[in-house]
Each structure stands twice: as C-alpha cells, then as structure tokens.
Scaffold this active site. Structure first.
Site, PDB file in Angstrom:
ATOM      1  N   TYR A  72       1.054  -1.152  -0.160  1.00  0.00           N
ATOM      2  CA  TYR A  72       0.082  -0.102   0.100  1.00  0.00           C
ATOM      3  C   TYR A  72       0.885   1.075  -0.185  1.00  0.00           C
ATOM      4  O   TYR A  72       0.357   2.464  -1.345  1.00  0.00           O
ATOM      5  CB  TYR A  72      -1.182   0.356   1.155  1.00  0.00           C
ATOM      6  CG  TYR A  72      -2.118   1.017   0.999  1.00  0.00           C
ATOM      7  CD1 TYR A  72      -2.864   1.084   0.504  1.00  0.00           C
ATOM      8  CD2 TYR A  72      -1.468   1.933   2.572  1.00  0.00           C
ATOM      9  CE1 TYR A  72      -3.815   2.396   0.440  1.00  0.00           C
ATOM     10  CE2 TYR A  72      -2.435   3.152   2.521  1.00  0.00           C
ATOM     11  CZ  TYR A  72      -3.168   3.172   1.155  1.00  0.00           C
ATOM     12  OH  TYR A  72      -4.862   4.427   1.451  1.00  0.00           O
ATOM     13  N   ALA A  73       2.133   1.291   0.814  1.00  0.00           N
ATOM     14  CA  ALA A  73       2.469   2.713   1.052  1.00  0.00           C
ATOM     15  C   ALA A  73       2.701   2.429  -0.359  1.00  0.00           C
ATOM     16  O   ALA A  73       3.593   4.048  -0.495  1.00  0.00           O
ATOM     17  CB  ALA A  73       3.372   2.119   2.738  1.00  0.00           C
TER      18      ALA A  73
HETATM   19  N1  LIG Z   1      -9.608   5.547   4.018  1.00  0.00           N
HETATM   20  C1  LIG Z   1      -8.727   5.451   4.576  1.00  0.00           C
HETATM   21  O1  LIG Z   1      -8.015   4.653   6.116  1.00  0.00           O
HETATM   22  C2  LIG Z   1      -7.396   6.258   3.708  1.00  0.00           C
HETATM   23  C3  LIG Z   1      -6.248   6.199   3.937  1.00  0.00           C
HETATM   24  C4  LIG Z   1      -5.631   6.602   3.193  1.00  0.00           C
HETATM   25  C5  LIG Z   1      -5.598   7.042   1.698  1.00  0.00           C
HETATM   26  N2  LIG Z   1      -6.934   6.789   1.296  1.00  0.00           N
HETATM   27  C6  LIG Z   1      -7.255   6.496   0.123  1.00  0.00           C
HETATM   28  O2  LIG Z   1      -8.862   6.969  -0.462  1.00  0.00           O
HETATM   29  C7  LIG Z   1      -8.993   7.351  -0.986  1.00  0.00           C
HETATM   30  C8  LIG Z   1     -10.298   6.788  -0.914  1.00  0.00           C
HETATM   31  O3  LIG Z   1     -10.558   5.617   0.458  1.00  0.00           O
HETATM   32  P1  LIG Z   1     -11.973   5.180   0.789  1.00  0.00           P
HETATM   33  O4  LIG Z   1     -12.023   4.915   2.084  1.00  0.00           O
HETATM   34  O5  LIG Z   1     -12.959   5.893   0.320  1.00  0.00           O
HETATM   35  O6  LIG Z   1     -11.671   3.894  -0.277  1.00  0.00           O
HETATM   36  P2  LIG Z   1     -13.288   3.306  -1.173  1.00  0.00           P
HETATM   37  O7  LIG Z   1     -14.309   3.705  -0.039  1.00  0.00           O
HETATM   38  O8  LIG Z   1     -13.533   1.471  -0.788  1.00  0.00           O
HETATM   39  O9  LIG Z   1     -13.302   3.955  -1.670  1.00  0.00           O
HETATM   40  C9  LIG Z   1     -12.506   3.734  -3.190  1.00  0.00           C
HETATM   41  C10 LIG Z   1     -13.410   3.793  -4.334  1.00  0.00           C
HETATM   42  O10 LIG Z   1     -12.213   4.262  -5.690  1.00  0.00           O
HETATM   43  C11 LIG Z   1     -13.358   3.175  -6.660  1.00  0.00           C
HETATM   44  N3  LIG Z   1     -12.178   1.978  -7.566  1.00  0.00           N
HETATM   45  C12 LIG Z   1     -10.902   1.159  -6.625  1.00  0.00           C
HETATM   46  N4  LIG Z   1      -9.801   1.051  -7.739  1.00  0.00           N
HETATM   47  C13 LIG Z   1     -10.939   1.743  -9.004  1.00  0.00           C
HETATM   48  C14 LIG Z   1     -10.492   1.137 -10.498  1.00  0.00           C
HETATM   49  N5  LIG Z   1      -9.340   0.193 -11.076  1.00  0.00           N
HETATM   50  N6  LIG Z   1     -11.676   1.547 -11.318  1.00  0.00           N
HETATM   51  C15 LIG Z   1     -12.344   2.533 -11.038  1.00  0.00           C
HETATM   52  N7  LIG Z   1     -12.456   2.802  -9.874  1.00  0.00           N
HETATM   53  C16 LIG Z   1     -11.936   2.059  -8.641  1.00  0.00           C
HETATM   54  C17 LIG Z   1     -13.996   2.272  -6.094  1.00  0.00           C
HETATM   55  O11 LIG Z   1     -14.809   1.494  -6.628  1.00  0.00           O
HETATM   56  P3  LIG Z   1     -15.424   0.302  -6.473  1.00  0.00           P
HETATM   57  O12 LIG Z   1     -15.849   0.318  -5.252  1.00  0.00           O
HETATM   58  O13 LIG Z   1     -16.341  -0.035  -7.478  1.00  0.00           O
HETATM   59  O14 LIG Z   1     -14.293  -0.653  -6.542  1.00  0.00           O
HETATM   60  C18 LIG Z   1     -14.474   3.207  -4.616  1.00  0.00           C
HETATM   61  O15 LIG Z   1     -15.310   4.004  -5.430  1.00  0.00           O
HETATM   62  C19 LIG Z   1      -8.403   5.885  -1.741  1.00  0.00           C
HETATM   63  O16 LIG Z   1      -7.125   6.193  -2.879  1.00  0.00           O
HETATM   64  C20 LIG Z   1      -7.429   5.476  -0.763  1.00  0.00           C
HETATM   65  O17 LIG Z   1      -6.104   4.650  -0.449  1.00  0.00           O
HETATM   66  C21 LIG Z   1      -7.793   6.107   2.335  1.00  0.00           C
END
Ligand SMILES: NC(=O)c1ccc[n+]([C@@H]2O[C@H](COP(=O)([O-])OP(=O)(O)OC[C@H]3O[C@@H](n4cnc5c(N)ncnc54)[C@H](OP(=O)(O)O)[C@@H]3O)[C@@H](O)[C@H]2O)c1
Length: 224
Positions: free
Chosen positions: A142-143
């Site tokens: 991830y990192a």
């Molecule tokens: N949650 C945390 O604690 C955290 C911390 C630091 C950074 N982040 C970052 O913040 C962002 C949002 O996180 P979140 O927790 O809101 O995640 P989430 O609820 O899992 O949402 C991720 C979104 O990205 C879409 N997605 C993933 N792969 C894709 C692809 N290949 N093509 C098109 N869409 C894609 C997913 O669609 P599907 O559901 O249809 O797959 C979903 O709409 C991410 O980049 C994550 O790495 C999160």
C-alpha cells in the site's frame, strides 16, 4: 466557496471519501461527474469503468467532459487498501495496489490533461496516504503505491505548472469510514479524520484562493 460554472470529475466518487467530495463540490455549485468501477447512479455518473485500463479511462473521461461541457478539475479518489505481510501475503497484492492507487491516477490524469490544457488551466488533486512516509509492517504494498502517487504529484506539478494547472495531493491517515470501523472496532473513532474534513481541504485546493499552490503533499490526520 462558490464553484458555480466549475466542471469537475471525481474518480471513485461512490466510495466513503469520494461521496463526501462529490457532495461538497456539488453543494458549492460545481457540476460534478463521477467515474467509478461499481454502480454510479446519477445522470453525470459513469459506472463499470476500470480506471487502471488506459483506453477505458480515456473513454470515460472524454464522455464525462462532453457531458460537463469542459473540465476544470480532476480529483483522483479511486483507490484500494490491503494489509498484508510479505511472508504470508501474495505478490499479486503489489500489482493490485499499484493498479488501484497509482495507475488509476496516472490514466485518469493523462486522459484529463488535454481538456485541462484546452480550458487554459485547472486543478488535479490526488489522494496519497500519510503511511507512505514510513511504512509499518504489512503496509509495504500500500505504502509503495501511495509513495508512487506522491511522486506522480511532484513530477506532474512541475510538468504542467507552465500551463496553469496545479497538481497537489492530500495525505490522510486513518479516515473515519464504515470499513475502518468494522476492521478496527476497538479503536477510538473520534481521533480519525472525517471524510468531510478531507473534502473541505480538497475544495480549498480547487478554490481560487489555492491557485498558487502546486506540488504540495498535505497531511490531514485528525488526531492520529
Ligand atoms: N480509508 C482510509 O483510511 C484511507 C487512508 C488514506 C488514504 N486513503 C485513500 O483514500 C481514497 C478513498 O478511500 P476510501 O476509504 O473512500 O475507499 P473506498 O470506499 O473503498 O472507495 C474507493 C473507490 O475507488 C473505486 N476504485 C477502486 N479501484 C478502481 C478502479 N480500478 N477503477 C475505478 N474505480 C476504482 C472504488 O470503486 P469500487 O467500489 O467499484 O471498486 C470506490 O468507488 C483511496 O485512494 C484510499 O487509498 C484511504
């Protein structure tokens, strides 16, 4: 902030953070198109798009821009997370997170850039991760992918600075999402940064007031 007349694309706009970003930008009057892999229900929303696939990303961005009537900003929220040690984990996880976190942002940005240039300037905001600065055990894949997002942000900001396009990244720690609450039920959720707080920072980066900020990697950590 008043974003009326501003046309924006939010990738991953169906997820926990993405939905908050879409709501914040629409509340400020922006026209927002969502591109997501799963179902994206609105008129301006594009479902079933794998943004790590360059032709699919380009087709979806072009269709979104056509519907919006132009493009001012791209917010790359699409991404994924896995906690996995190298001993017990799978090499495929490194490919999966590279694709979901870095390649989606690369493909969407490449597709959006001609439109931002045609607009005479614009904004890109990426979502990195605080954990990319010092990876804990199980956080390697991830990192590494989010470190890639940071370097994409720096390099692209330098590349397109002369064209009036800013490229910045926000670096959340643990976001207060339903998935994180389910994974860490004993944690103190009050310390986690709320999706709305990150959406507010992203809205600021899209605002006129942030026009001189580019290449910034901005931690947003709540009280973690
Ligand atoms: N949650 C945390 O604690 C955290 C911390 C630091 C950074 N982040 C970052 O913040 C962002 C949002 O996180 P979140 O927790 O809101 O995640 P989430 O609820 O899992 O949402 C991720 C979104 O990205 C879409 N997605 C993933 N792969 C894709 C692809 N290949 N093509 C098109 N869409 C894609 C997913 O669609 P599907 O559901 O249809 O797959 C979903 O709409 C991410 O980049 C994550 O790495 C999160």
């Amino acid at each position: 902030m008043n974003f009326s007349g501003k046309r924006c694309i939010v990738t991953g706009g169906t997820g926990a953070l993405g939905a908050a970003v879409v709501a914040r930008l629409r509340a400020a009057g922006a026209a927002v198109a969502v591109i997501a892999r799963g179902a994206a229900p609105g008129d301006m929303d594009f479902s079933g798009v794998d943004l790590a696939d360059p032709p699919a990303a380009a087709a979806a961005v072009n269709r979104a821009v056509e519907q919006l009537g132009g493009l001012y900003a791209l917010v790359n929220v699409a991404g994924a997370f896995r906690w996995e040690t190298l001993v017990d984990g799978h090499i495929a996880t490194w490919d999966l997170l590279y694709s979901a976190n870095l390649k989606t942002a690369v493909c969407a940005s490449k597709a959006a850039l001609p439109h931002l240039i045609a607009n005479g300037g614009g904004r890109i905001v990426n979502i990195g991760a605080a954990s990319a600065a010092k990876a804990a055990a199980g956080m390697g894949a991830y990192a590494a992918s989010k470190a890639g997002v940071a370097k994409l942000t720096e390099a692209l900001s330098e590349e397109v600075r002369p064209k009036g396009i800013t490229v910045n990244a926000v670096l959340p720690s643990i976001i207060d999402t339903p998935a994180n609450r389910a994974d860490m039920p004993k944690a103190d959720f009050s310390k986690w940064v709320k999706p709305d707080a990150i959406a507010e920072l992203i809205a600021f980066l899209l605002s006129d007031a942030a026009g001189a900020i580019t290449g910034a990697l901005i931690p947003i950590a709540g009280r973690v």
